[in-house]
Design a protein around this motif. Structure first.
Motif, mmCIF file in Angstrom:
data_model
loop_
_atom_site.group_PDB
_atom_site.id
_atom_site.type_symbol
_atom_site.label_atom_id
_atom_site.label_comp_id
_atom_site.label_asym_id
_atom_site.label_seq_id
_atom_site.Cartn_x
_atom_site.Cartn_y
_atom_site.Cartn_z
ATOM 1 N N VAL A 150 2.470 10.173 -4.632
ATOM 2 C CA VAL A 150 2.373 10.740 -3.039
ATOM 3 C C VAL A 150 3.930 10.458 -2.720
ATOM 4 C CG1 VAL A 150 1.454 10.142 -0.709
ATOM 5 C CG2 VAL A 150 0.005 9.917 -2.865
ATOM 6 N N LEU A 152 1.422 3.972 -3.141
ATOM 7 C CA LEU A 152 0.885 5.182 -2.967
ATOM 8 C C LEU A 152 2.228 6.141 -3.587
ATOM 9 C CD1 LEU A 152 -0.704 5.385 0.514
ATOM 10 C CD2 LEU A 152 -1.964 5.948 -1.987
ATOM 11 N N SER A 153 3.496 5.656 -2.987
ATOM 12 C CA SER A 153 4.569 6.508 -3.363
ATOM 13 C C SER A 153 5.191 6.473 -4.768
ATOM 14 C CB SER A 153 5.654 5.966 -2.592
ATOM 15 O OG SER A 153 5.488 6.191 -1.073
ATOM 16 N N GLY A 159 3.587 8.518 2.092
ATOM 17 C CA GLY A 159 3.102 6.977 1.763
ATOM 18 C C GLY A 159 3.507 5.832 2.917
ATOM 19 N N VAL A 202 1.217 6.137 5.898
ATOM 20 C CA VAL A 202 0.013 5.229 5.501
ATOM 21 C C VAL A 202 -0.050 4.016 5.371
ATOM 22 C CG1 VAL A 202 -1.716 5.373 3.603
ATOM 23 C CG2 VAL A 202 -0.790 7.621 4.270
ATOM 24 N N VAL A 257 0.891 -1.220 -0.169
ATOM 25 C CA VAL A 257 -0.027 0.008 -0.116
ATOM 26 C C VAL A 257 0.975 1.309 -0.067
ATOM 27 C CG1 VAL A 257 -1.748 1.252 1.284
ATOM 28 C CG2 VAL A 257 -1.832 -0.967 1.036
ATOM 29 N N GLY A 258 1.890 1.348 0.865
ATOM 30 C CA GLY A 258 2.668 2.483 0.889
ATOM 31 C C GLY A 258 3.791 2.449 -0.197
ATOM 32 N N MET A 311 1.041 6.734 -7.480
ATOM 33 C CA MET A 311 0.002 7.811 -7.305
ATOM 34 C C MET A 311 0.752 9.187 -7.201
ATOM 35 S SD MET A 311 -2.746 5.866 -5.035
ATOM 36 C CE MET A 311 -3.634 4.246 -5.694
ATOM 37 N N THR A 343 -3.451 -6.455 -5.042
ATOM 38 C CA THR A 343 -3.007 -5.227 -5.189
ATOM 39 C C THR A 343 -1.899 -5.301 -6.477
ATOM 40 O OG1 THR A 343 -3.435 -4.806 -2.876
ATOM 41 C CG2 THR A 343 -1.808 -3.406 -3.775
#
Length: 342
Positions: A115, A109-110, A120, A123, A105-106, A113, A164
């Motif tokens: 972020v 995001l990094s 990230g 999160v 997930v982190g 996406m 994922t």
């Protein structure tokens, strides 16, 4: 009459004199046995270091020592994570899957996406902490058996990680995400410092705080703890939540070290993460254990893994030996409990 009275008295003195040394010797044997049981992990560790060093002198090199402490970092954080539920007489089988999913997930995001890694990474760790909190709620509020509930969560998270990543390896990570896994000071990796900090924090929590005493009390006797006014359910939720937090940190460090996240990230760690604290003296029945023993268990398993690798032992033997170690650890723990309670 006076002579008759002296004889029994003399017999009594002789008997007492003979009994005292025997009791002293028995007490000394018990103390020695207790010391051996309490420090057996360190005895094993020293013996194995000598054996592997004799089999392959490379084992004593600085580069191999750095490899050992690097590999100990992720396993050590997971061992601390699994220790907290064990101390309250529960178990969390989802820690390794939680580690892999939260790291994914982190990383997504990094990397995908846009972020920043500074957002990230927290999160991802927050996600793992929330999963641990949810496990605690299920065990305490819904009265689910922790073994089965966390087993189900493990399977869910394994599927979630696969979905994922879409079965692919995430490798296009930014420098800001992986820096801690690659950064060194004078050729010494920085990543193990995180484990040292976590170890000190856990020691302080268990030995110097009210929560630590409540953890031991809850695991030692849940009925007595409840009668003493300890909110057992809350203590267990906290234990699972901190376990999730440590799993998330371990997941991030593993991803930063490997510079990649696979679709089965972390699955090989569960076996050793459970074995390490048990070998180090954390009781499967709850209420006992400490950070020194956990550290010893982590180092022992890491030394075994590294030592078998540099002596060219096939990997499938390593897994078999890991299973044997868990069996031996549980047996030693049962004998330790019986011996110490004498």
């Amino acid at each position: 009459m006076q002579g008759q009275n002296n004889s029994p008295a003399g017999a009594t003195v002789v008997s007492s004199g003979a009994t005292a040394p025997a009791a002293t010797r028995r007490s000394s044997r018990l103390s020695t046995g207790q010391w051996l049981f309490q420090n057996v992990v360190w005895i094993w560790l020293v013996a194995l270091i000598i054996i592997f060093g004799v089999l392959n002198p490379f084992f004593f090199t600085v580069s191999n020592f750095q490899n050992v402490i690097l590999q100990s970092t992720v396993l050590g954080l997971l061992a601390l994570a699994v220790s907290l539920p064990l101390m309250v007489a529960e178990i969390d089988l989802s820690i390794a899957s939680n580690m892999g999913f939260s790291a994914a997930v982190g990383a997504l995001l990094s990397t995908r996406m846009g972020v920043p890694a500074a957002v990230g990474v927290p999160v991802g760790i927050l996600v793992s902490t929330a999963i641990g909190f949810f496990n605690g709620l299920c065990v305490t509020r819904l009265k689910m058996v922790s073994l089965i509930e966390t087993l189900a969560m493990m399977i869910i998270l394994q599927g979630a990680l696969l979905a994922t990543t879409q079965g692919n390896t995430i490798s296009d990570m930014s420098d800001g995400y992986i820096w801690i896994g690659q950064y060194t000071i004078g050729n010494w990796p920085v990543m193990p410092v995180v484990f040292v900090i976590a170890l000190i924090g856990m020691a302080f929590l268990l030995r110097r705080t009210v929560l630590g005493r409540k953890l031991y009390a809850t695991g030692g006797n849940v009925l007595a703890a409840n009668s003493a006014g300890i909110r057992v359910g809350r203590v267990k939720i906290i234990a699972f939540t901190i376990s999730g937090l440590l799993s998330g940190i371990a997941g991030y460090l593993l991803a930063a070290w490997q510079m990649a996240i696979t679709s089965d990230q972390g699955e090989g760690f569960l076996l050793y993460a459970i074995a390490a604290p048990i070998i180090g003296g954390v009781s499967v029945f709850g209420g006992r254990g400490g950070t020194a023993g956990i550290l010893g268990g982590v180092l022992l398993l890491t030394v075994i893994h590294v030592g078998l690798a540099i002596t060219s032992v096939p990997s499938f033997y390593v897994q078999m030996i890991g299973g044997i170690l868990i069996f031996v650890a549980v047996a030693v723990d049962a004998v330790r409990v019986k011996f110490v309670s004498r």
